[in-house]
Design an enzyme around this catalytic site. Sequence first.
Site, short mmCIF file in Angstrom:
data_model
loop_
_atom_site.label_atom_id
_atom_site.label_comp_id
_atom_site.label_asym_id
_atom_site.label_seq_id
_atom_site.Cartn_x
_atom_site.Cartn_y
_atom_site.Cartn_z
N ASN A 8 49.93 -3.00 76.29
CA ASN A 8 50.47 -1.78 76.89
C ASN A 8 50.94 -2.12 78.31
OD1 ASN A 8 51.04 0.72 77.90
ND2 ASN A 8 48.91 1.48 77.87
N LYS A 10 52.52 -0.39 80.35
CA LYS A 10 52.49 0.77 81.26
C LYS A 10 53.79 0.83 82.07
CE LYS A 10 47.48 0.70 81.17
NZ LYS A 10 46.21 1.06 81.79
N HIS A 86 46.83 8.62 75.37
CA HIS A 86 46.31 7.72 76.40
C HIS A 86 45.77 8.53 77.58
CE1 HIS A 86 45.95 4.57 79.38
NE2 HIS A 86 46.04 3.70 78.40
N GLU A 154 39.03 3.78 74.40
CA GLU A 154 39.23 3.31 75.77
C GLU A 154 38.43 4.20 76.73
OE1 GLU A 154 43.13 1.17 76.47
OE2 GLU A 154 43.73 3.24 76.24
N GLY A 160 41.24 -0.44 84.02
CA GLY A 160 41.67 -0.94 85.33
C GLY A 160 40.56 -1.13 86.34
N SER A 192 40.00 -2.94 80.60
CA SER A 192 39.65 -4.16 81.34
C SER A 192 39.45 -5.39 80.46
CB SER A 192 38.42 -3.93 82.22
OG SER A 192 38.73 -3.03 83.28
N GLY A 213 45.94 -3.70 78.97
CA GLY A 213 46.86 -3.22 79.99
C GLY A 213 47.23 -4.34 80.94
P1 13P Z 1 43.54 -2.24 81.53
O1 13P Z 1 43.51 -3.35 80.51
O2 13P Z 1 44.48 -2.49 82.67
O3 13P Z 1 42.17 -1.83 81.94
O4 13P Z 1 44.19 -0.98 80.78
C1 13P Z 1 43.68 -0.62 79.54
C2 13P Z 1 44.58 0.38 78.96
O5 13P Z 1 44.70 1.48 79.46
C3 13P Z 1 45.38 -0.02 77.80
O6 13P Z 1 46.03 1.08 77.23
#
Ligand code: 13P
Length: 231
Positions: A8, A10, A86, A154, A160, A192, A213
């Site tokens: 993802n 983002k 999400h 999640e 994050g 994470s 992410g």
């Molecule tokens: P991170 O891997 O940056 O923590 O994000 C996870 C996420 O939201 C994936 O959709």
Amino acid sequence: MSKMILANLKMYQCTKEEVNNYINKLKGVKNKFIVFPSVIYLEKFIQNNFICGVQNASAHDPGPYTSEISVHALKNIGAKYILLGHSEVRQNMSEDDELINAKIKQALNNKLKVILCIGENLEAYNQSQTKNILKNQILKALKNITEEIIISYEPIWAIGTGKTPTNNEIEDIVSYIKSLFDYDVKVLYGGSVSEQNINQLNLVPNVDGFLIGKAATTPGSLIKIIEVAEK
Ligand code: 13P
């Protein structure tokens, strides 16, 4: 069967140079993961034969909806998957369960594979309310839906932050989620995931894959994660 790996991206990548560099470095593993790029670069990834999904889309059929992007258009240019629910979208774009339910129906009608993201915040986690929250999110998001979808667990507090639940906690939650379905639902973990912790997270026996992410924005990290997860 090797695990599903979802990247993802983002809103991290903003320039053509970044995207071209990313595509060049990951060409060799393009069949081993599903990428969810910024929608403006979706076609670029598709032209390079990456397996693609989108991070969101409209709940509506094509029509007078200024600024929205129809599932029909995304499917037409080659998207195969869609992330819905999400936590960043729930929070930043005020999407509620009813809207998520409408979007899932729209996506399924257009034959996109749906990944429904669910997760509890830190307060709910500390109060041992995780399962109640997840069940509620699933029941509302999937109201009147019988088609098969994929779930991504999640925890909001793990996104994050560099924090993750323990392997035992993930295993317990994943088996709880699976118990709520009358088909063999795939359940992914996100929050994470990194090249530092993938060896450990990959030991959770019942997880079907990972939604990544930040770490997925670095080609070298994503390649390491893919290598571990396919063992
Ligand atoms: P991170 O891997 O940056 O923590 O994000 C996870 C996420 O939201 C994936 O959709």
